[in-house]
Motif scaffolding. Structure first.
Motif, mmCIF file in Angstrom:
data_model
loop_
_atom_site.group_PDB
_atom_site.id
_atom_site.type_symbol
_atom_site.label_atom_id
_atom_site.label_comp_id
_atom_site.label_asym_id
_atom_site.label_seq_id
_atom_site.Cartn_x
_atom_site.Cartn_y
_atom_site.Cartn_z
ATOM 1 N N ALA A 1 0.749 -1.046 -0.054
ATOM 2 C CA ALA A 1 -0.280 0.255 -0.096
ATOM 3 C C ALA A 1 0.914 1.160 0.320
ATOM 4 O O ALA A 1 0.680 2.585 -1.148
ATOM 5 C CB ALA A 1 -1.344 -0.148 1.199
ATOM 6 N N GLU B 1 2.508 1.095 -3.631
ATOM 7 C CA GLU B 1 1.872 2.617 -4.467
ATOM 8 C C GLU B 1 1.022 3.352 -4.032
ATOM 9 O O GLU B 1 0.863 4.072 -5.379
ATOM 10 C CB GLU B 1 0.483 1.393 -4.186
ATOM 11 N N ARG B 2 0.967 3.608 -2.824
ATOM 12 C CA ARG B 2 0.988 5.631 -2.813
ATOM 13 C C ARG B 2 2.231 6.033 -3.346
ATOM 14 O O ARG B 2 2.322 7.646 -4.420
ATOM 15 C CB ARG B 2 0.589 6.172 -1.219
#
Length: 208
Positions: free
Chosen positions: A22, A25-26
């Motif tokens: 996560a 991906e950010r």
């Protein structure tokens, strides 16, 4: 063109293993571009040093330091940058790697003002100065510091290097140094004492 899924297979394997998908991906979504934006162009124009990473066809790596007047790393357009190659020790390690493996990584760091860095990764080619000047407006050559070759990089990734571990350095006046010299002392000589640790050929036994 780069893979639309940013990052290497190894990156994604480790992200899966350690649960950082996560966060990664950010970062990919918010920070990684396939070109330079105007802020990046301005940043490059005021940088006077860069670290260049290359590897040969076997994956053996080399990192070299490059420096010059601000903007020596020349932005041709939002997808292309070029930096000059000056007379050096004749080894041509970085350019030799580029002949075998065109992938390069460039890291520029502002140690003085904003304490931030910029990564530029892409595919490189070597171009003679006279050839590049036919199609590109380049900075003028200066006496004693003429580039015969340029490394032209097609940009595939451009992204931030965070500031939290970048030291704040204060520029100091330094003595003028001759570019392109073969003077051993001016070049730093055998600063690390490597010559004394080179293996020597055994002396030939002379029978009287």
């Amino acid at each position: 063109m780069p893979d639309p899924r940013w990052g290497s297979d190894g990156e994604h394997e480790l992200q899966d293993r350690y649960g950082t998908q996560a966060r990664a991906e950010r970062f990919y979504t918010d920070q990684v571009l396939d070109r330079l934006n105007p802020t990046m162009v301005e940043f490059i124009a005021r940088m006077d040093m860069a670290f260049i990473a290359t590897s040969d066809k076997h994956g053996e790596c080399d990192t070299s330091f490059r420096a010059g007047s601000p903007g020596f790393l020349h932005v041709i357009d939002e997808r292309t940058v070029a930096y000059p190659e000056y007379r050096g020790n004749g080894v041509m390690a970085s350019m030799g790697n580029i002949l075998e493996n065109p992938h390069v990584g460039i890291l520029l760091i502002d140690f003085v003002r904003d304490l931030i860095g910029l990564h530029v990764n892409g595919s490189a080619r070597i171009v003679e100065d006279v050839t590049l000047r036919r199609s590109t407006e380049l900075p003028p050559q200066t006496k004693g510091r003429a580039a015969e070759l340029w490394v032209v990089v097609g940009i595939e990734e451009a992204y931030i290097h965070c500031r939290k571990h970048i030291p704040h350095l204060i520029p100091a006046q330094r003595e003028q140094r001759a570019w392109g010299t073969d003077n051993v002392r001016a070049k730093g000589g055998d600063y690390f004492g490597a010559k004394a640790h080179q293996p020597r050929e055994p002396e030939e036994l002379v029978v009287g």
